[in-house]
Design a protein around this motif. Structure first.
Motif, short mmCIF file in Angstrom:
data_model
loop_
_atom_site.label_atom_id
_atom_site.label_comp_id
_atom_site.label_asym_id
_atom_site.label_seq_id
_atom_site.Cartn_x
_atom_site.Cartn_y
_atom_site.Cartn_z
N LEU A 1 1.28 -0.90 -0.10
CA LEU A 1 -0.05 0.06 -0.06
C LEU A 1 1.27 1.34 -0.10
O LEU A 1 0.28 2.37 -0.42
CB LEU A 1 -1.35 0.11 1.50
CG LEU A 1 -2.05 -0.58 1.19
CD1 LEU A 1 -2.86 -0.94 2.15
CD2 LEU A 1 -2.85 -0.58 -0.31
N ALA A 2 2.01 1.49 0.69
CA ALA A 2 2.63 2.46 0.46
C ALA A 2 3.56 2.61 -0.96
O ALA A 2 3.64 3.96 -1.29
CB ALA A 2 4.09 2.36 1.74
N ALA B 1 2.61 5.94 -6.14
CA ALA B 1 2.20 5.68 -7.04
C ALA B 1 1.43 6.42 -8.14
O ALA B 1 0.77 7.13 -9.10
CB ALA B 1 2.23 4.64 -7.56
N GLY B 2 0.88 7.37 -6.57
CA GLY B 2 -0.19 8.30 -7.61
C GLY B 2 -2.21 7.61 -6.84
O GLY B 2 -2.59 8.05 -7.64
N PHE B 3 -1.91 6.49 -6.62
CA PHE B 3 -3.65 5.50 -6.74
C PHE B 3 -4.20 6.07 -5.55
O PHE B 3 -4.16 6.97 -4.28
CB PHE B 3 -3.10 3.70 -5.68
CG PHE B 3 -4.38 3.42 -6.03
CD1 PHE B 3 -4.82 2.78 -6.82
CD2 PHE B 3 -5.61 3.60 -4.84
CE1 PHE B 3 -5.68 1.86 -7.55
CE2 PHE B 3 -6.54 2.67 -5.32
CZ PHE B 3 -6.54 1.89 -6.17
N GLY C 1 -2.95 8.84 -0.40
CA GLY C 1 -2.34 10.24 0.03
C GLY C 1 -1.36 9.74 1.33
O GLY C 1 -1.45 10.41 2.17
N TRP C 2 -0.70 8.62 1.59
CA TRP C 2 0.18 8.16 2.27
C TRP C 2 1.03 9.27 1.67
O TRP C 2 1.40 9.73 0.63
CB TRP C 2 0.81 6.84 2.39
CG TRP C 2 -0.22 6.00 2.99
CD1 TRP C 2 -1.80 6.06 2.81
CD2 TRP C 2 0.15 4.75 3.19
NE1 TRP C 2 -2.73 5.16 3.51
CE2 TRP C 2 -1.42 4.54 3.62
CE3 TRP C 2 0.72 3.68 3.62
CZ2 TRP C 2 -1.31 3.19 3.98
CZ3 TRP C 2 1.02 2.63 4.07
CH2 TRP C 2 -0.68 2.28 4.17
N SER D 1 6.81 7.16 3.03
CA SER D 1 6.59 5.57 3.62
C SER D 1 6.32 4.52 2.60
O SER D 1 6.59 4.08 2.79
CB SER D 1 4.97 6.12 4.12
OG SER D 1 3.90 6.22 2.63
N GLY D 2 6.78 5.14 1.65
CA GLY D 2 6.50 5.03 0.00
C GLY D 2 8.84 4.69 0.15
O GLY D 2 9.00 3.17 -0.20
N TRP D 3 9.35 5.45 0.16
CA TRP D 3 11.08 4.86 0.86
C TRP D 3 11.39 4.14 1.70
O TRP D 3 11.84 3.52 1.94
CB TRP D 3 11.65 6.64 1.23
CG TRP D 3 10.99 7.10 -0.02
CD1 TRP D 3 10.45 8.92 -1.07
CD2 TRP D 3 12.40 6.49 -1.61
NE1 TRP D 3 10.70 8.69 -2.18
CE2 TRP D 3 12.18 7.73 -2.71
CE3 TRP D 3 13.57 6.05 -1.96
CZ2 TRP D 3 12.49 8.44 -3.53
CZ3 TRP D 3 13.25 6.05 -3.30
CH2 TRP D 3 13.77 7.29 -4.01
#
Length: 100
Positions: A39-40, A45-47, A51-52, A56-58
């Motif tokens: 999910l992160a 990716a902009g889903f 809006g996290w 959180s992605g990194w």
């Protein structure tokens, strides 16, 4: 994630499981962890609707990289031959998403 869910409900794939002794309880813990990592990355990716924060992605990428390195350093051949390359692909794909 699906692999660990299958292990948790009794699939006889323990020999292919990453980690020395992956039991049902441990596999149940892996399912939400991998889900949150996914999910992160999807949020990064902009889903729409997630809006996290971008960090959180990194963080997910760093954890995925660490898991990949642990699989590569494992004594179990299945981890080095299956899970390390799969983790490398997942890490590379996450990096592509985050570098946009």
């Amino acid at each position: 994630m699906v692999f660990h869910l299958a292990l948790a409900v009794g699939a006889p794939w323990a020999a292919a499981a990453p980690a020395a002794r992956t039991g049902r309880a441990q596999s149940l813990i892996h399912v939400p962890v991998y889900g949150l990592l996914a999910l992160a990355i999807v949020s990064a990716a902009g889903f729409p609707g997630l809006g996290w924060p971008r960090h959180s992605g990194w963080t997910a990428l760093a954890l995925q990289l660490a898991l990949t390195l642990l699989h590569a350093a494992s004594r179990k051949p299945i981890e080095r031959q299956l899970w390390a390359p799969l983790g490398a692909v997942m890490t590379a794909l996450a990096l592509v998403v985050l570098s946009r």
